[in-house]
Design an enzyme around this catalytic site. Sequence first.
Site, PDB file in Angstrom:
ATOM      1  N   LYS A 192      -0.252  -6.856  -7.215  1.00  0.00           N
ATOM      2  CA  LYS A 192      -0.777  -7.598  -7.237  1.00  0.00           C
ATOM      3  C   LYS A 192      -2.792  -7.372  -6.421  1.00  0.00           C
ATOM      4  O   LYS A 192      -3.091  -7.049  -5.790  1.00  0.00           O
ATOM      5  CB  LYS A 192      -0.596  -9.068  -5.656  1.00  0.00           C
ATOM      6  CG  LYS A 192      -0.657 -10.157  -5.529  1.00  0.00           C
ATOM      7  CD  LYS A 192      -0.299 -11.065  -4.392  1.00  0.00           C
ATOM      8  CE  LYS A 192      -1.459 -10.980  -3.946  1.00  0.00           C
ATOM      9  NZ  LYS A 192      -3.201 -10.967  -4.248  1.00  0.00           N
ATOM     10  N   GLU A 268      -4.377  -0.086   5.015  1.00  0.00           N
ATOM     11  CA  GLU A 268      -6.363   0.553   4.866  1.00  0.00           C
ATOM     12  C   GLU A 268      -6.178  -0.843   5.587  1.00  0.00           C
ATOM     13  O   GLU A 268      -6.525  -1.740   4.273  1.00  0.00           O
ATOM     14  CB  GLU A 268      -6.055   1.307   3.940  1.00  0.00           C
ATOM     15  CG  GLU A 268      -7.577   1.401   4.141  1.00  0.00           C
ATOM     16  CD  GLU A 268      -8.962   1.141   2.944  1.00  0.00           C
ATOM     17  OE1 GLU A 268     -10.243   1.075   3.566  1.00  0.00           O
ATOM     18  OE2 GLU A 268      -8.872   1.005   1.696  1.00  0.00           O
ATOM     19  N   CYS A 302     -14.559  -1.688   3.453  1.00  0.00           N
ATOM     20  CA  CYS A 302     -14.597  -1.300   5.133  1.00  0.00           C
ATOM     21  C   CYS A 302     -14.662  -0.049   5.469  1.00  0.00           C
ATOM     22  O   CYS A 302     -14.678  -0.642   7.456  1.00  0.00           O
ATOM     23  CB  CYS A 302     -12.868  -1.249   5.233  1.00  0.00           C
ATOM     24  SG  CYS A 302     -12.414  -0.366   3.437  1.00  0.00           S
ATOM     25  N   GLU A 399     -15.908  -7.323  12.267  1.00  0.00           N
ATOM     26  CA  GLU A 399     -15.937  -7.010  10.696  1.00  0.00           C
ATOM     27  C   GLU A 399     -16.173  -8.138  10.046  1.00  0.00           C
ATOM     28  O   GLU A 399     -15.941  -9.048   9.850  1.00  0.00           O
ATOM     29  CB  GLU A 399     -14.217  -6.747  10.326  1.00  0.00           C
ATOM     30  CG  GLU A 399     -14.507  -6.214   8.830  1.00  0.00           C
ATOM     31  CD  GLU A 399     -13.846  -5.574   8.304  1.00  0.00           C
ATOM     32  OE1 GLU A 399     -13.795  -4.185   7.692  1.00  0.00           O
ATOM     33  OE2 GLU A 399     -12.660  -5.773   7.840  1.00  0.00           O
TER      34      GLU A 399
END
Length: 501
Positions: A192, A268, A302, A399
Amino acid sequence: MASLRNGSTKSLFKLREIKFTMLFIDGEFVDSVSGRTFETIDPRTGEVIARIAEGDKEDIDLAVKAARRAFDHGPWPRFSGAERRRLMWKFADLIEEHVEELAALDALDAGKVYLRAKTAEIPGAAEFLRFFAGAADKIHGEVLKMSSELQGYTLREPVGVVGHIIPWNFPTTMFFMKVSPALAAGCTMIVKPAEQTPLTALYYAHLAKLAGIPDGVLNVVPGFGPTAGAAICSHMDIDYVCFTGSTDVGRLVMQAAAASNLKQVSLELGGKSPLLIFDDADLDTAADVALLGNLYNKGEICVASSRVFVQEGIYDKFEKKLLEKAKAWLVGDPFDPTVRQGPQISERHFDRILSYIEHGKREGATLLTGGKPIGDKGYYIEPTIFTNVKEDMIIAKEEIFGPVMALMKFKTVEEAIKSANNTQYGLAAGIVTKDLNVANTVSRSIRAGIIWINCYFGFSMDCPYGGYKMSGFGREYGLESLYKYLQIKSVVTPIYNSPWL
């Protein structure tokens, strides 16, 4: 120069035909069961690129049935490793034959710098396939010398049907980071792609078919997280889910996996990675590393070094050098070969980054440079650096996933280590120093999955990386990422009248 930095919003690229917009299930492009579609947007302009078939639970069910049939009864898991290797190499060759079109799609759909995609990311995808193809015929167990009158050996067997849920920031790299080792292991799968960036994933499905990958082995179902993604995570006939994305969604993935068939999960997740620059660092090197670590891929990565800690002895000189280099960092149309930073992925994310910048101002951080949108069209943001940042500020803790750096000062090695570890995340870290003892001490003290010394983004497909703490678990790259798609089975038989045990 067609750069938004200079006020131009004229695109350097003419929209090409979008060839693949339907779901890819069991070797065929098909409409979604519901018939619904969604828009994929060009972040350079905010305009619609194409309408994409919207996968939902019913479509995931069809894809899983195809993948299950291909795993339980099809040839892929039963091929020799050499045969899987041959087809994966062919797949890689086809990617290289279409490199320009694939790079253009990633630049168009994700705002990625075209030249970087063409010269590194798309060719890198082909190398992912070749690397793991080379391991496909080297999947071995071991013979066990057991302590009693038994003989044992282990087998490494493919885990089964895998669900891959990939993010929008690296549509190609993330696709092959996950698909390549799973293919080599003999698994079948459903991918996906992120709803923001489905175009290259569908193109890769087409190339897999051309390469001879059997029907049902690789299925691609674009859709949204709460529907298609949730259906993958809770599906009773999926054996493994590999997810890259936010920590909050990672929790939902684990919950769904536990509540369904207790499928294995690899995550992750987010990061707030520190970069520690010591007094003995070369200023040019340090500034280059800091800027690249924070601004590469417009900060949408990231492992970005969004927390930069500089030792007090060189702090003032470093700040001056950093500002000089940041002002020369060119933002604009990603098809312009002189540009280093394209647009943020979407209007929603663009607004989110700008809201973090406002948080930084309100909390009392000093805006050294940047902080504003660029141009009147598209989702471009200036490289932004805050100084006088405190570790309890939102911009130092959360973040941001954009071109925003928090610059801080430290005195001692011990203080630097403490600050580096003062985060819920643990994905990556960087160290800039000429002192080997400092590098060794600090790299062993930081709780993160990968540490870069005097460089940043030192990724290689044979070097594993992944998270500590709330950055997740499981490893990408390296043989560790192959082994996670393999179960270990032990086979034991008695032995009789053996002259030795």
